[in-house]
Design a protein around this motif. Structure first.
Motif, PDB file in Angstrom:
ATOM      1  N   ASN A 258       0.821  -1.213   0.000  1.00 19.90           N
ATOM      2  CA  ASN A 258       0.000   0.000   0.000  1.00 19.90           C
ATOM      3  C   ASN A 258       0.856   1.265   0.000  1.00 19.90           C
ATOM      4  O   ASN A 258       0.557   2.229  -0.701  1.00 19.90           O
ATOM      5  CB  ASN A 258      -0.941  -0.003   1.215  1.00 19.90           C
ATOM      6  CG  ASN A 258      -1.984  -1.101   1.111  1.00 19.90           C
ATOM      7  OD1 ASN A 258      -2.160  -1.702   0.047  1.00 19.90           O
ATOM      8  ND2 ASN A 258      -2.680  -1.370   2.206  1.00 19.90           N
ATOM      9  N   PHE A 259       1.913   1.231   0.788  1.00 17.48           N
ATOM     10  CA  PHE A 259       2.827   2.373   0.859  1.00 17.48           C
ATOM     11  C   PHE A 259       3.426   2.657  -0.523  1.00 17.48           C
ATOM     12  O   PHE A 259       3.438   3.781  -1.010  1.00 17.48           O
ATOM     13  CB  PHE A 259       3.923   2.065   1.882  1.00 17.48           C
ATOM     14  CG  PHE A 259       4.953   3.139   2.024  1.00 17.48           C
ATOM     15  CD1 PHE A 259       4.655   4.331   2.681  1.00 17.48           C
ATOM     16  CD2 PHE A 259       6.229   2.967   1.482  1.00 17.48           C
ATOM     17  CE1 PHE A 259       5.615   5.322   2.805  1.00 17.48           C
ATOM     18  CE2 PHE A 259       7.193   3.966   1.605  1.00 17.48           C
ATOM     19  CZ  PHE A 259       6.883   5.147   2.266  1.00 17.48           C
ATOM     20  N   LYS A 260       3.905   1.583  -1.164  1.00 17.06           N
ATOM     21  CA  LYS A 260       4.504   1.746  -2.495  1.00 17.06           C
ATOM     22  C   LYS A 260       3.461   2.143  -3.541  1.00 17.06           C
ATOM     23  O   LYS A 260       3.744   2.944  -4.435  1.00 17.06           O
ATOM     24  CB  LYS A 260       5.195   0.446  -2.917  1.00 17.06           C
ATOM     25  CG  LYS A 260       6.470   0.151  -2.141  1.00 17.06           C
ATOM     26  CD  LYS A 260       7.014  -1.221  -2.502  1.00 17.06           C
ATOM     27  CE  LYS A 260       8.406  -1.447  -1.908  1.00 17.06           C
ATOM     28  NZ  LYS A 260       8.813  -2.875  -2.050  1.00 17.06           N
ATOM     29  N   LEU A 261       2.271   1.574  -3.422  1.00 15.73           N
ATOM     30  CA  LEU A 261       1.201   1.917  -4.375  1.00 15.73           C
ATOM     31  C   LEU A 261       0.854   3.398  -4.284  1.00 15.73           C
ATOM     32  O   LEU A 261       0.731   4.087  -5.290  1.00 15.73           O
ATOM     33  CB  LEU A 261      -0.052   1.076  -4.093  1.00 15.73           C
ATOM     34  CG  LEU A 261      -1.291   1.431  -4.928  1.00 15.73           C
ATOM     35  CD1 LEU A 261      -1.099   1.041  -6.397  1.00 15.73           C
ATOM     36  CD2 LEU A 261      -2.549   0.750  -4.375  1.00 15.73           C
ATOM     37  N   GLN A 262       0.734   3.881  -3.047  1.00 15.67           N
ATOM     38  CA  GLN A 262       0.358   5.278  -2.866  1.00 15.67           C
ATOM     39  C   GLN A 262       1.406   6.214  -3.474  1.00 15.67           C
ATOM     40  O   GLN A 262       1.067   7.176  -4.166  1.00 15.67           O
ATOM     41  CB  GLN A 262       0.170   5.586  -1.379  1.00 15.67           C
ATOM     42  CG  GLN A 262      -0.420   6.962  -1.144  1.00 15.67           C
ATOM     43  CD  GLN A 262      -0.843   7.187   0.308  1.00 15.67           C
ATOM     44  OE1 GLN A 262      -0.413   6.456   1.205  1.00 15.67           O
ATOM     45  NE2 GLN A 262      -1.675   8.169   0.530  1.00 15.67           N
ATOM     46  N   ASN A 263       2.688   5.892  -3.253  1.00 22.52           N
ATOM     47  CA  ASN A 263       3.754   6.707  -3.847  1.00 22.52           C
ATOM     48  C   ASN A 263       3.707   6.661  -5.364  1.00 22.52           C
ATOM     49  O   ASN A 263       3.869   7.675  -6.039  1.00 22.52           O
ATOM     50  CB  ASN A 263       5.129   6.217  -3.374  1.00 22.52           C
ATOM     51  CG  ASN A 263       5.398   6.663  -1.948  1.00 22.52           C
ATOM     52  OD1 ASN A 263       4.829   7.644  -1.486  1.00 22.52           O
ATOM     53  ND2 ASN A 263       6.254   5.919  -1.255  1.00 22.52           N
ATOM     54  N   MET A 264       3.479   5.459  -5.890  1.00 24.49           N
ATOM     55  CA  MET A 264       3.433   5.307  -7.338  1.00 24.49           C
ATOM     56  C   MET A 264       2.280   6.123  -7.938  1.00 24.49           C
ATOM     57  O   MET A 264       2.444   6.795  -8.951  1.00 24.49           O
ATOM     58  CB  MET A 264       3.262   3.821  -7.680  1.00 24.49           C
ATOM     59  CG  MET A 264       3.371   3.536  -9.138  1.00 24.49           C
ATOM     60  SD  MET A 264       2.953   1.809  -9.464  1.00 24.49           S
ATOM     61  CE  MET A 264       1.259   1.997  -9.940  1.00 24.49           C
ATOM     62  N   LEU A 265       1.141   6.078  -7.287  1.00 28.91           N
ATOM     63  CA  LEU A 265      -0.021   6.808  -7.810  1.00 28.91           C
ATOM     64  C   LEU A 265       0.191   8.316  -7.725  1.00 28.91           C
ATOM     65  O   LEU A 265      -0.202   9.057  -8.627  1.00 28.91           O
ATOM     66  CB  LEU A 265      -1.303   6.396  -7.075  1.00 28.91           C
ATOM     67  CG  LEU A 265      -1.726   4.934  -7.256  1.00 28.91           C
ATOM     68  CD1 LEU A 265      -2.968   4.622  -6.434  1.00 28.91           C
ATOM     69  CD2 LEU A 265      -1.975   4.587  -8.722  1.00 28.91           C
ATOM     70  N   ASN A 266       0.848   8.767  -6.639  1.00 25.83           N
ATOM     71  CA  ASN A 266       1.184  10.193  -6.536  1.00 25.83           C
ATOM     72  C   ASN A 266       2.071  10.621  -7.695  1.00 25.83           C
ATOM     73  O   ASN A 266       1.842  11.659  -8.309  1.00 25.83           O
ATOM     74  CB  ASN A 266       1.904  10.487  -5.217  1.00 25.83           C
ATOM     75  CG  ASN A 266       0.934  10.549  -4.048  1.00 25.83           C
ATOM     76  OD1 ASN A 266      -0.268  10.746  -4.258  1.00 25.83           O
ATOM     77  ND2 ASN A 266       1.442  10.357  -2.847  1.00 25.83           N
ATOM     78  N   ASP A 267       3.083   9.798  -7.988  1.00 26.99           N
ATOM     79  CA  ASP A 267       3.974  10.091  -9.115  1.00 26.99           C
ATOM     80  C   ASP A 267       3.202  10.139 -10.422  1.00 26.99           C
ATOM     81  O   ASP A 267       3.408  11.022 -11.253  1.00 26.99           O
ATOM     82  CB  ASP A 267       5.050   8.995  -9.248  1.00 26.99           C
ATOM     83  CG  ASP A 267       6.159   9.173  -8.235  1.00 26.99           C
ATOM     84  OD1 ASP A 267       6.158  10.198  -7.531  1.00 26.99           O
ATOM     85  OD2 ASP A 267       7.025   8.271  -8.149  1.00 26.99           O
ATOM     86  N   MET A 268       2.332   9.148 -10.609  1.00 22.93           N
ATOM     87  CA  MET A 268       1.564   9.099 -11.857  1.00 22.93           C
ATOM     88  C   MET A 268       0.673  10.322 -11.980  1.00 22.93           C
ATOM     89  O   MET A 268       0.541  10.892 -13.060  1.00 22.93           O
ATOM     90  CB  MET A 268       0.691   7.838 -11.906  1.00 22.93           C
ATOM     91  CG  MET A 268       1.466   6.582 -12.159  1.00 22.93           C
ATOM     92  SD  MET A 268       0.356   5.184 -12.455  1.00 22.93           S
ATOM     93  CE  MET A 268       0.338   5.159 -14.245  1.00 22.93           C
TER      94      MET A 268
END
Ligand SMILES: *[C@@H]1O[C@H](CO)[C@@H](O)[C@H](O)[C@H]1NC(C)=O
Ligand SMILES: *[C@@H]1O[C@H](CO)[C@@H](O)[C@H](O)[C@H]1NC(C)=O
Length: 361
Positions: A258-268
């Protein structure tokens, strides 16, 4: 005379109230349609139309619908995304794309392409012969062709642009695949496997945007270590039959993802903002863990499902001859994997600010 004055006054009030309500509804209807992709958390019955053991179109599934109709949803009633469809004002519930009887009107306000048992790892849907994420995207392309033929190319483009896209999967990649089969574990540590899954999420979201999607909400992983099935499988016999505490090491895997997903989505979101994209991270983990640990909400049973013994049964193991608890609203889980309608409803309410952030601006 008196009576008729008050009667007219009353009518006037009702009229004004109605006008206000209609106006409010008008404001929130910025969403043209809803489309869902993923696994059983978003599948309203696509698996009824394919050959797979991953099904739920029989009793006691759907028990709390009027007439107890087992639609193929893996719970006793509605899913999170049915409630969200209602909130954004497009429809009361989201039908499965594979239902050939859907009218153009019904298609126009959205369908789900999701398939119970699916996942982001291409190997996951093969385990129970369900619809892969890439096949779900192909079905979406077919949907678009169908709509272009029915309402024209430009209208279809606008429809897609103004639609809300829901993506909800990942749990089967761990529960059915990584934790169960050796194939991925040979090559990947848990953390590397998480990265591998997120690469697939990234690619999938880019393909969705290539197809015209602009408002996309992506669900995180629920507290995996608290699924009754996972508790049973990962406990010593004492915990399995007595306390049934959550398996923290399993929930940590979800937290890391979840932590990594949230960062990835912020970047996207930053990378794709110039396209007009709005990408949101939907946190279903927090409301569920709040229910399970009793921090919020008021459930009586949090570590067993309502169907059967509640510790192992789901899909065909939860069936017409299973014991079923009298009141599923007292349970967080309906079967050993899937939350009850009540839990889903409360999660959907917790998600509304996130949904509003990408649909009202
Ligand atoms: C995965 O493991 C298998 C068997 O150990 C090996 O043959 C294969 O090359 C590995 N694949 C990757 C992508 O590392
Ligand atoms: C089922 O349980 C919920 C939550 O405890 C309660 O509000 C509701 O009244 C119960 N329904 C029935 C029919 O007993």
């Amino acid at each position: 005379m008196h009576l008729s004055y008050s009667f007219i006054f009353l009518l006037l009030i009702i009229f004004m109230l109605e006008a206000t309500i209609t106006q409010a509804q008008g404001k929130s209807t910025l969403v043209s349609a809803i489309f869902a992709f993923g696994d059983s958390t978003a599948d309203p019955g696509n698996n009824n139309y394919i050959k797979t053991p991953s099904r739920s179109n029989f009793s006691p599934y759907g028990r709390d619908f009027p007439n107890h109709v087992a639609t193929g949803r893996f719970t006793n009633g509605m899913l999170i995304y049915d409630f969200i469809a209602k909130h954004v004002g497009v429809k009361e519930s989201v039908p499965p794309y594979l239902d050939q009887s859907l009218s153009t009107e019904e298609l126009k306000t959205g369908v789900s392409f999701a398939s119970g048992g699916s996942g982001f790892d291409p190997l996951t849907p093969k385990i129970s012969n369900v619809i892969s994420i890439s096949k779900q995207l192909e079905n979406f392309e077919k949907y678009k062709e169908k709509m272009e033929a029915a309402i024209g190319k430009e209208q279809t483009q606008n429809l897609i642009k103004e639609a809300l896209f829901i993506v909800s999967a990942g749990i089967n990649d761990f529960v059915a695949n990584y934790n169960t089969l050796p194939i991925r574990r040979i090559n990947y540590t848990t953390s590397a496997y998480t990265d591998f899954l997120l690469q697939h999420v990234d690619r999938f979201l880019q393909e969705l945007m290539d197809q015209g999607a602009r408002k996309i909400a992506v669900a995180n992983l629920l507290p995996m270590g608290c699924l009754p099935f996972v508790i049973t499988l990962n406990s010593d016999i004492i915990n399995a039959i007595t306390k049934r505490d959550c398996i923290d090491s399993q929930s940590s895997i979800a937290q890391d993802y979840n932590f990594k997903l949230q960062n990835m989505l912020n970047d996207m979101q930053i990378r794709f903002a110039k396209l007009g994209s709005r990408i949101a991270y939907m946190d279903i983990y927090t409301p569920l863990v709040d229910m399970i640990l009793g921090r919020k909400y008021d459930f009586e049973i949090v570590n067993r499902g309502c169907c059967g013994t509640g510790s192992v049964e789901f899909a065909f193991l939860c069936n017409p001859i299973s014991f079923v608890c009298p009141n599923a609203s007292k349970y967080v889980f309906w079967d050993s994997i899937h939350p009850t309608e009540k839990a889903y409803y409360l999660v959907s309410q917790a998600l509304l600010p996130t949904i509003d952030s990408i649909t009202k601006y």
